[in-house]
Design a protein around this motif. Structure first.
Motif, PDB file in Angstrom:
ATOM      1  N   TYR A 175      50.110  13.463  44.610  1.00 33.19           N
ATOM      2  CA  TYR A 175      50.950  12.458  43.959  1.00 33.19           C
ATOM      3  C   TYR A 175      52.420  12.804  44.158  1.00 33.19           C
ATOM      4  CZ  TYR A 175      46.819  11.130  41.154  1.00 33.19           C
ATOM      5  OH  TYR A 175      45.569  10.716  40.731  1.00 33.19           O
ATOM      6  N   THR A 177      55.941  12.314  42.055  1.00 30.38           N
ATOM      7  CA  THR A 177      56.450  11.925  40.743  1.00 30.38           C
ATOM      8  C   THR A 177      57.505  10.838  40.903  1.00 30.38           C
ATOM      9  OG1 THR A 177      58.135  13.661  40.759  1.00 30.38           O
ATOM     10  CG2 THR A 177      56.007  14.202  39.757  1.00 30.38           C
ATOM     11  N   LEU A 191      53.522   8.223  38.189  1.00 33.05           N
ATOM     12  CA  LEU A 191      52.984   8.937  39.344  1.00 33.05           C
ATOM     13  C   LEU A 191      52.588   7.935  40.419  1.00 33.05           C
ATOM     14  CD1 LEU A 191      50.648  11.479  37.503  1.00 33.05           C
ATOM     15  CD2 LEU A 191      52.908  11.955  38.482  1.00 33.05           C
ATOM     16  N   HIS A 192      52.883   8.284  41.662  1.00 38.32           N
ATOM     17  CA  HIS A 192      52.518   7.444  42.811  1.00 38.32           C
ATOM     18  C   HIS A 192      51.497   8.204  43.644  1.00 38.32           C
ATOM     19  CE1 HIS A 192      52.974   4.554  46.090  1.00 38.32           C
ATOM     20  NE2 HIS A 192      53.043   5.585  46.918  1.00 38.32           N
ATOM     21  N   GLY A 193      50.285   7.646  43.765  1.00 33.54           N
ATOM     22  CA  GLY A 193      49.241   8.302  44.542  1.00 33.54           C
ATOM     23  C   GLY A 193      49.499   8.206  46.034  1.00 33.54           C
ATOM     24  N   ASN A 199      43.592   7.950  45.217  1.00 30.40           N
ATOM     25  CA  ASN A 199      44.449   7.857  44.020  1.00 30.40           C
ATOM     26  C   ASN A 199      45.518   6.772  44.176  1.00 30.40           C
ATOM     27  OD1 ASN A 199      46.383   8.981  45.714  1.00 30.40           O
ATOM     28  ND2 ASN A 199      46.425  10.962  44.686  1.00 30.40           N
ATOM     29  N   ALA A 202      47.016   4.554  41.263  1.00 24.45           N
ATOM     30  CA  ALA A 202      47.577   5.257  40.098  1.00 24.45           C
ATOM     31  C   ALA A 202      48.566   4.385  39.332  1.00 24.45           C
ATOM     32  CB  ALA A 202      48.250   6.555  40.547  1.00 24.45           C
TER      33      ALA A 202
END
Length: 280
Positions: A175, A177, A191-193, A199, A202
C-alpha cells in the motif's frame, strides 16, 4: 467454547453480520469466532484458501524469494540485525519481501517517502505486536504495535483475505499511504492498494489506518487478543497518532500473510535500486 453454526446456516449468519455492520462482530471475538468457525466448516472447494486449523499457532512458512542477489539478501540480513530486539519477532523472510517490494516501488516511483517502511505480519496472532514501522536508513524501529485484522479474515489469526467489497476481510499486499482526515475514529490515514486484484479496492472499501478501542491494552488484557475491524489495519488508541504521523503521504506499507503475491517482489529491480540509491 464458541457456539457453532450448522453449515446450512452459514449464509444466514454471514448475512446477519453484514446487515448489522461492525457492531455485530467488530471487537467481539466470541461472535466473530463463531462466524469464522462456521465458515471454516465449508467444503474445501468453497474456501480453498482457508487454513485447516485457523487458530493454530503454527505459522505458515514464508519461502525465501528466488533469484535474489547475495548483496541484496546480505543487506536485508544486516538491516534485520541492526534493528535489534524490537524486530526479533519480525520474521527475516517477511522483512526480505517487504524490503524487496519497497525498493521495487521506489524504483518505479510509486512511493515517494524514502527510508520509511511499515510491515504487518498478519500471519501472527492478533495477541502479538505484529506491526513494525522501520527507518531503513538508520536501521531503527520507529514503532511496534498490535494491529487488528478484518472480522472476515479469521479469529485469533487471519487466514482468509479478500479484495471484495463488504467481505470485512483484510487485503494483503503493498500500500501507499495517502492523506489524513478526521473521521469517526479521529485522525485517520487513507491507503491506496498497489497490488491489482489483491488490495486495489482499498479506497472503495474505506480501508484506512485508524484507532480502535478493540486494539487497546485494556481490551487485549481482557480478551487475550485484539478485536476485529471491517478490513482496516486498526491501531491502538495510545499509539495510532504517532504511527500515522510517522507514515507521511507516499510511504510504503506491506500487509503480509499466507498466499500473498505481488508483482513488486522483483529481486532484480530491487537490487538495482539498492545499488544506485541505498535504502533512500
Amino acid at each position: 467454547m464458541f457456539q457453532r453454526f450448522p453449515f446450512s446456516s452459514i449464509g444466514l449468519a454471514l448475512a446477519i453480520a453484514s446487515a448489522s455492520g461492525c457492531q455485530l462482530a467488530e471487537g467481539n471475538p466470541q461472535i466473530a469466532g463463531a462466524l469464522t468457525q462456521s465458515v471454516a466448516e465449508a467444503p474445501p472447494d468453497t474456501l480453498a484458501a482457508a487454513a485447516t486449523v485457523s487458530d493454530s499457532l503454527r505459522l505458515t512458512p514464508v519461502l525465501p524469494l528466488p533469484a535474489l542477489s547475495d548483496s541484496l539478501r546480505q543487506a536485508v540480513q544486516a538491516l534485520h540485525a541492526a534493528l535489534g530486539p524490537d524486530a526479533a519477532g519480525l520474521r527475516p523472510e517477511v522483512l526480505e519481501r517487504a524490503c524487496v517490494g519497497y525498493l521495487a516501488l521506489r524504483h518505479a516511483g510509486r512511493i515517494k517517502h524514502p527510508s520509511v517502511l511499515a510491515v504487518a505480519d498478519m500471519d501472527l496472532p492478533s495477541s502479538e505486536q505484529r506491526l513494525w514501522v522501520l527507518d531503513l536508513a538508520a536501521g531503527h524501529v520507529l514503532h511496534r504495535s498490535h494491529v487488528a485484522h478484518g472480522r472476515g479474515s479469521g479469529h485469533l489469526r487471519a487466514y482468509r483475505f479478500s479484495n471484495t467489497k463488504h467481505s470485512a476481510c483484510t487485503s494483503l499486499g503493498f500500500y501507499r499511504t495517502e492523506d489524513t482526515y478526521g473521521g469517526k475514529h479521529g485522525l485517520s490515514r487513507r491507503l491506496h492498494g498497489l497490488d491489482a486484484g489483491q488490495n486495489s479496492n482499498a479506497e472503495a472499501r474505506y480501508v484506512v489506518l485508524h484507532a480502535a478501542d478493540y486494539v487497546s491494552a485494556a481490551y487485549l488484557q481482557g480478551h487475550g487478543q485484539a478485536g476485529y475491524s471491517r478490513g482496516c489495519p486498526a491501531l491502538p488508541p495510545d499509539q495510532y497518532r504517532a504511527i500515522i504521523k510517522s507514515l507521511p503521504q507516499g510511504s510504503c506499507l506491506m500487509l503480509s500473510g499466507p498466499g500473498m503475491e505481488s508483482k513488486w517482489l522483483n529481486g532484480a529491480v530491487a537490487a538495482q535500486q539498492l545499488a544506485a540509491h541505498g535504502w533512500h
